[in-house]
Design a protein around this motif. Structure first.
Motif, PDB file in Angstrom:
ATOM      1  N   ASN A 253      37.625 -39.332  -8.992  1.00  0.00           N
ATOM      2  CA  ASN A 253      37.569 -38.070  -8.193  1.00  0.00           C
ATOM      3  C   ASN A 253      36.637 -37.145  -8.935  1.00  0.00           C
ATOM      4  OD1 ASN A 253      38.998 -37.855  -5.686  1.00  0.00           O
ATOM      5  ND2 ASN A 253      40.347 -38.811  -6.544  1.00  0.00           N
ATOM      6  N   LEU A 254      36.784 -37.011 -10.097  1.00  0.00           N
ATOM      7  CA  LEU A 254      36.027 -35.919 -11.081  1.00  0.00           C
ATOM      8  C   LEU A 254      34.600 -36.436 -11.010  1.00  0.00           C
ATOM      9  CD1 LEU A 254      38.213 -35.450 -14.161  1.00  0.00           C
ATOM     10  CD2 LEU A 254      37.739 -33.678 -12.019  1.00  0.00           C
ATOM     11  N   TRP A 255      34.234 -37.844 -10.922  1.00  0.00           N
ATOM     12  CA  TRP A 255      32.896 -38.316 -10.746  1.00  0.00           C
ATOM     13  C   TRP A 255      32.100 -37.859  -9.551  1.00  0.00           C
ATOM     14  CZ3 TRP A 255      28.742 -38.653 -13.915  1.00  0.00           C
ATOM     15  CH2 TRP A 255      27.752 -39.357 -13.357  1.00  0.00           C
ATOM     16  N   LEU A 256      33.048 -38.057  -8.329  1.00  0.00           N
ATOM     17  CA  LEU A 256      32.685 -37.838  -7.140  1.00  0.00           C
ATOM     18  C   LEU A 256      32.242 -36.287  -7.012  1.00  0.00           C
ATOM     19  CD1 LEU A 256      32.093 -38.697  -4.438  1.00  0.00           C
ATOM     20  CD2 LEU A 256      34.407 -38.546  -3.753  1.00  0.00           C
ATOM     21  N   ALA A 257      33.135 -35.407  -7.753  1.00  0.00           N
ATOM     22  CA  ALA A 257      33.245 -34.170  -7.495  1.00  0.00           C
ATOM     23  C   ALA A 257      31.937 -33.471  -8.563  1.00  0.00           C
ATOM     24  CB  ALA A 257      34.312 -33.446  -8.018  1.00  0.00           C
ATOM     25  N   THR A 258      31.576 -34.375  -9.334  1.00  0.00           N
ATOM     26  CA  THR A 258      30.539 -33.929 -10.271  1.00  0.00           C
ATOM     27  C   THR A 258      29.135 -34.403  -9.458  1.00  0.00           C
ATOM     28  OG1 THR A 258      31.426 -34.505 -12.210  1.00  0.00           O
ATOM     29  CG2 THR A 258      29.301 -34.536 -12.349  1.00  0.00           C
ATOM     30  N   LEU A 259      29.149 -35.430  -8.586  1.00  0.00           N
ATOM     31  CA  LEU A 259      28.040 -35.608  -7.783  1.00  0.00           C
ATOM     32  C   LEU A 259      27.771 -34.513  -6.842  1.00  0.00           C
ATOM     33  CD1 LEU A 259      28.216 -39.525  -7.346  1.00  0.00           C
ATOM     34  CD2 LEU A 259      26.582 -38.446  -8.862  1.00  0.00           C
ATOM     35  N   TRP A 260      28.726 -34.208  -6.184  1.00  0.00           N
ATOM     36  CA  TRP A 260      28.689 -33.083  -5.108  1.00  0.00           C
ATOM     37  C   TRP A 260      28.386 -31.756  -5.776  1.00  0.00           C
ATOM     38  CZ3 TRP A 260      27.487 -32.839  -0.440  1.00  0.00           C
ATOM     39  CH2 TRP A 260      27.886 -31.580   0.418  1.00  0.00           C
ATOM     40  N   GLY A 261      29.134 -31.542  -7.151  1.00  0.00           N
ATOM     41  CA  GLY A 261      28.781 -30.391  -7.617  1.00  0.00           C
ATOM     42  C   GLY A 261      27.395 -30.117  -8.238  1.00  0.00           C
ATOM     43  N   VAL A 262      26.573 -31.265  -8.186  1.00  0.00           N
ATOM     44  CA  VAL A 262      25.117 -31.008  -8.362  1.00  0.00           C
ATOM     45  C   VAL A 262      24.378 -30.805  -7.494  1.00  0.00           C
ATOM     46  CG1 VAL A 262      23.178 -32.124  -9.557  1.00  0.00           C
ATOM     47  CG2 VAL A 262      25.442 -32.527 -10.612  1.00  0.00           C
ATOM     48  N   LEU A 263      24.713 -31.688  -6.161  1.00  0.00           N
ATOM     49  CA  LEU A 263      23.977 -31.404  -5.131  1.00  0.00           C
ATOM     50  C   LEU A 263      24.214 -30.104  -4.375  1.00  0.00           C
ATOM     51  CD1 LEU A 263      22.370 -32.726  -2.770  1.00  0.00           C
ATOM     52  CD2 LEU A 263      24.348 -33.486  -1.813  1.00  0.00           C
ATOM     53  N   TRP A 264      25.238 -29.380  -4.212  1.00  0.00           N
ATOM     54  CA  TRP A 264      25.549 -28.447  -3.496  1.00  0.00           C
ATOM     55  C   TRP A 264      24.531 -27.171  -4.333  1.00  0.00           C
ATOM     56  CZ3 TRP A 264      27.811 -27.343   0.860  1.00  0.00           C
ATOM     57  CH2 TRP A 264      28.044 -25.931   1.164  1.00  0.00           C
ATOM     58  N   PRO A 265      24.621 -26.669  -5.732  1.00  0.00           N
ATOM     59  CA  PRO A 265      24.071 -25.735  -6.199  1.00  0.00           C
ATOM     60  C   PRO A 265      22.744 -26.104  -6.115  1.00  0.00           C
ATOM     61  CG  PRO A 265      25.855 -26.473  -7.833  1.00  0.00           C
ATOM     62  CD  PRO A 265      25.535 -27.499  -6.606  1.00  0.00           C
ATOM     63  N   LEU A 266      22.154 -27.266  -6.265  1.00  0.00           N
ATOM     64  CA  LEU A 266      20.532 -27.706  -5.799  1.00  0.00           C
ATOM     65  C   LEU A 266      20.197 -26.986  -4.575  1.00  0.00           C
ATOM     66  CD1 LEU A 266      19.944 -31.109  -7.281  1.00  0.00           C
ATOM     67  CD2 LEU A 266      18.796 -28.934  -8.116  1.00  0.00           C
ATOM     68  N   MET A 267      20.972 -27.048  -3.473  1.00  0.00           N
ATOM     69  CA  MET A 267      20.611 -26.736  -2.137  1.00  0.00           C
ATOM     70  C   MET A 267      20.625 -25.249  -2.083  1.00  0.00           C
ATOM     71  SD  MET A 267      22.213 -29.360   0.499  1.00  0.00           S
ATOM     72  CE  MET A 267      23.881 -29.180   0.025  1.00  0.00           C
ATOM     73  N   ARG A 268      21.508 -24.595  -2.941  1.00  0.00           N
ATOM     74  CA  ARG A 268      21.527 -23.098  -2.942  1.00  0.00           C
ATOM     75  C   ARG A 268      20.204 -22.541  -3.736  1.00  0.00           C
ATOM     76  NH1 ARG A 268      26.451 -20.392  -1.577  1.00  0.00           N
ATOM     77  NH2 ARG A 268      25.058 -18.526  -1.807  1.00  0.00           N
ATOM     78  N   VAL A 269      19.766 -23.383  -4.946  1.00  0.00           N
ATOM     79  CA  VAL A 269      18.762 -22.774  -5.558  1.00  0.00           C
ATOM     80  C   VAL A 269      17.441 -22.781  -4.617  1.00  0.00           C
ATOM     81  CG1 VAL A 269      16.973 -23.499  -7.316  1.00  0.00           C
ATOM     82  CG2 VAL A 269      19.673 -23.497  -7.704  1.00  0.00           C
ATOM     83  N   PHE A 270      17.194 -23.881  -3.772  1.00  0.00           N
ATOM     84  CA  PHE A 270      16.020 -23.964  -2.861  1.00  0.00           C
ATOM     85  C   PHE A 270      16.237 -23.031  -1.815  1.00  0.00           C
ATOM     86  CE2 PHE A 270      16.273 -28.829  -4.313  1.00  0.00           C
ATOM     87  CZ  PHE A 270      15.334 -28.434  -5.602  1.00  0.00           C
ATOM     88  N   THR A 271      17.584 -22.742  -1.335  1.00  0.00           N
ATOM     89  CA  THR A 271      17.480 -21.689  -0.307  1.00  0.00           C
ATOM     90  C   THR A 271      16.976 -20.337  -0.636  1.00  0.00           C
ATOM     91  OG1 THR A 271      19.745 -21.659  -0.573  1.00  0.00           O
ATOM     92  CG2 THR A 271      18.691 -22.933   1.393  1.00  0.00           C
ATOM     93  N   GLY A 272      17.591 -20.026  -2.012  1.00  0.00           N
ATOM     94  CA  GLY A 272      17.335 -19.015  -2.785  1.00  0.00           C
ATOM     95  C   GLY A 272      15.874 -18.451  -2.909  1.00  0.00           C
ATOM     96  N   ILE A 273      15.071 -19.832  -3.196  1.00  0.00           N
ATOM     97  CA  ILE A 273      13.718 -19.507  -3.291  1.00  0.00           C
ATOM     98  C   ILE A 273      13.045 -19.187  -2.302  1.00  0.00           C
ATOM     99  CG2 ILE A 273      11.723 -20.772  -3.920  1.00  0.00           C
ATOM    100  CD1 ILE A 273      13.099 -22.727  -5.873  1.00  0.00           C
ATOM    101  N   ALA A 274      13.496 -19.726  -1.346  1.00  0.00           N
ATOM    102  CA  ALA A 274      12.933 -19.344   0.086  1.00  0.00           C
ATOM    103  C   ALA A 274      13.177 -17.992   0.169  1.00  0.00           C
ATOM    104  CB  ALA A 274      13.592 -20.161   1.468  1.00  0.00           C
ATOM    105  N   ALA A 275      14.380 -17.184  -0.058  1.00  0.00           N
ATOM    106  CA  ALA A 275      14.507 -15.960   0.293  1.00  0.00           C
ATOM    107  C   ALA A 275      13.680 -14.930  -0.685  1.00  0.00           C
ATOM    108  CB  ALA A 275      16.123 -15.607   0.048  1.00  0.00           C
ATOM    109  N   VAL A 276      13.298 -15.384  -1.808  1.00  0.00           N
ATOM    110  CA  VAL A 276      12.579 -14.714  -2.749  1.00  0.00           C
ATOM    111  C   VAL A 276      11.167 -14.681  -2.187  1.00  0.00           C
ATOM    112  CG1 VAL A 276      11.415 -14.666  -5.094  1.00  0.00           C
ATOM    113  CG2 VAL A 276      13.923 -15.151  -4.804  1.00  0.00           C
ATOM    114  N   ILE A 277      10.744 -15.628  -1.678  1.00  0.00           N
ATOM    115  CA  ILE A 277       9.322 -15.808  -0.898  1.00  0.00           C
ATOM    116  C   ILE A 277       9.331 -14.983   0.055  1.00  0.00           C
ATOM    117  CG2 ILE A 277       7.628 -17.035   0.042  1.00  0.00           C
ATOM    118  CD1 ILE A 277       8.488 -19.671  -1.573  1.00  0.00           C
ATOM    119  N   VAL A 278      10.042 -14.738   1.030  1.00  0.00           N
ATOM    120  CA  VAL A 278      10.187 -13.778   2.065  1.00  0.00           C
ATOM    121  C   VAL A 278      10.359 -12.412   1.599  1.00  0.00           C
ATOM    122  CG1 VAL A 278      11.477 -13.113   4.141  1.00  0.00           C
ATOM    123  CG2 VAL A 278      11.332 -15.637   3.648  1.00  0.00           C
ATOM    124  N   LEU A 279      11.138 -12.259   0.700  1.00  0.00           N
ATOM    125  CA  LEU A 279      11.051 -10.720   0.381  1.00  0.00           C
ATOM    126  C   LEU A 279      10.041 -10.216  -0.330  1.00  0.00           C
ATOM    127  CD1 LEU A 279      13.059  -8.340  -0.189  1.00  0.00           C
ATOM    128  CD2 LEU A 279      13.667  -9.280  -2.440  1.00  0.00           C
TER     129      LEU A 279
END
Length: 372
Positions: A253-279
């Motif tokens: 379960n911890l390894w599965l959570a690790t995979l998901w824990g890496v994927l979710w912040p990556l998506m937040r980073v990419f959406t944050g980059i889009a917000a910076v570009i628009v600003l």
């Protein structure tokens, strides 16, 4: 035939993708049975998204009225009222899609669970000699829940993502096509990340579910045979065995959570980059007079609306992988052949007719007078 759909195994396929299609082909009859709930729920969901997408556009109009001081104050009043009306309608439609889509998934789960239980009662004794009770119970509970979440939240997220992304892009392009292009440059990286982590999440999700079945079976066997365990003073040995299984379950379960824990912040980073570009680019356009403040606010509103659908892509992949793994384990039971001699058309075992006579002789009955 159980609950209206066949339990016979369809033709086997070779590739993994065709195997997945085979799993879902087994429950398509249930989806068709409750299609009215699904259709009403989808229609209400689309209406909810449309009302939500109308709000940033109305806010744009209100801000532009405020900036344009030549407008009469009364003209500003209609925008808050329209936003309120859109929000109320959005809440109403949200109620209908939740009741129908989640009701749809609950009914499919109920029918499938009934089908699996009915099929279990028809299986030969040899099946139960090899299958562990805890594993079978896990498939009827945890795996059913994963499958239900896929049909409920999974179908919701897929439709919601398609509607919100397409609708928001239309409004964003109408405001500024060039700014829309730059704001979307980082979003494809989300799809690449999801594709990379998706297969790994599937494998570990299946491992977690299978290990939970083993853990449940171990607990069930110990509780059922508690007298034997205590009679032979095996408490410590069984505790060590349970801790070993539980630790392995935690590790998976911890390894599965690790995979998901890496994927979710990556998506937040990419959406944050889009917000910076628009600003940066959008702010310069406002300062240069090439874009109104209302348009800038609306554009950011639609970009914010894109954040959830794009991030939901990863969550849907996780749900899809877990749900497919769970459904495959459920189908394994349905694919098991019934006991020899069982007639599915008559829903009973065929047995030769027993002929004979019952004879009563020298019988008597009386109450004990002392106890009358």
């Amino acid at each position: 035939m159980v609950n209206g759909f066949s339990l016979r195994e369809p033709k086997r396929q070779n590739s993994r993708g065709k195997h997945i299609l085979r799993y879902y082909s087994r429950v398509k009859f249930l989806i068709i049975r409750y299609r009215r709930l699904l259709i009403v729920g989808v229609a209400a969901l689309i209406a909810t998204d449309l009302m939500g997408m109308a709000i940033p556009w109305l806010i744009k109009g209100g801000i532009d009225v405020i900036i344009n001081k030549g407008e009469a104050p009364q003209s500003l009043l209609k925008y808050p009222l329209l936003v309120l009306a859109a929000a109320l309608l959005q809440g109403l439609f949200r109620y209908f899609w939740r009741v129908n889509i989640f009701g749809f998934s609950r009914r499919v789960e109920w029918d499938l669970r009934s089908a699996v239980f009915s099929h279990l009662l028809k299986l030969p004794l040899s099946f139960f000699q090899h299958a562990k009770t805890g594993d079978v119970m896990s498939r009827l509970t945890n795996d059913m829940q994963s499958m239900r979440e896929l049909l409920g939240f999974g179908s919701l997220a897929v439709i919601d993502t398609a509607v919100v992304i397409s609708g928001s892009l239309v409004f964003m392009i109408a405001i500024d096509p060039w700014l829309t292009f730059w704001s979307l440059l980082s979003l494809p990286m989300i799809s690449i990340s999801v594709r990379f982590f998706g297969s790994r999440i599937f494998q570990w999700s299946r491992d977690v579910q299978q290990h939970l079945s083993a853990l449940s079976a171990y607990v069930q066997e110990n509780l059922a045979g508690i007298r034997v365990v205590q009679a032979y003073a095996q408490e410590e040995n069984q505790i060590r065995g349970f801790n070993r299984l539980s630790s392995e379950y935690l590790r998976k379960n911890l390894w599965l959570a690790t995979l998901w824990g890496v994927l979710w912040p990556l998506m937040r980073v990419f959406t944050g980059i889009a917000a910076v570009i628009v600003l940066w680019l959008g702010g310069r356009k406002v300062m240069q007079g090439a874009m109104t403040l209302g348009e800038f606010a609306a554009f950011n509103g639609y970009l914010a609306m894109l954040t959830w659908p794009v991030m939901a892509v990863g969550h849907v992949v996780n749900q899809y992988q877990r749900g497919t793994a769970a459904l495959s384990r459920i189908i394994e039971i349905l694919d098991t052949s019934v006991a020899p001699g069982y007639d599915e058309t008559k829903a009973s075992f065929t047995a030769p007719m027993i002929q004979g006579h019952i004879e009563f002789s020298n019988l008597s009955f009386a109450y004990d007078e002392q106890h009358v």
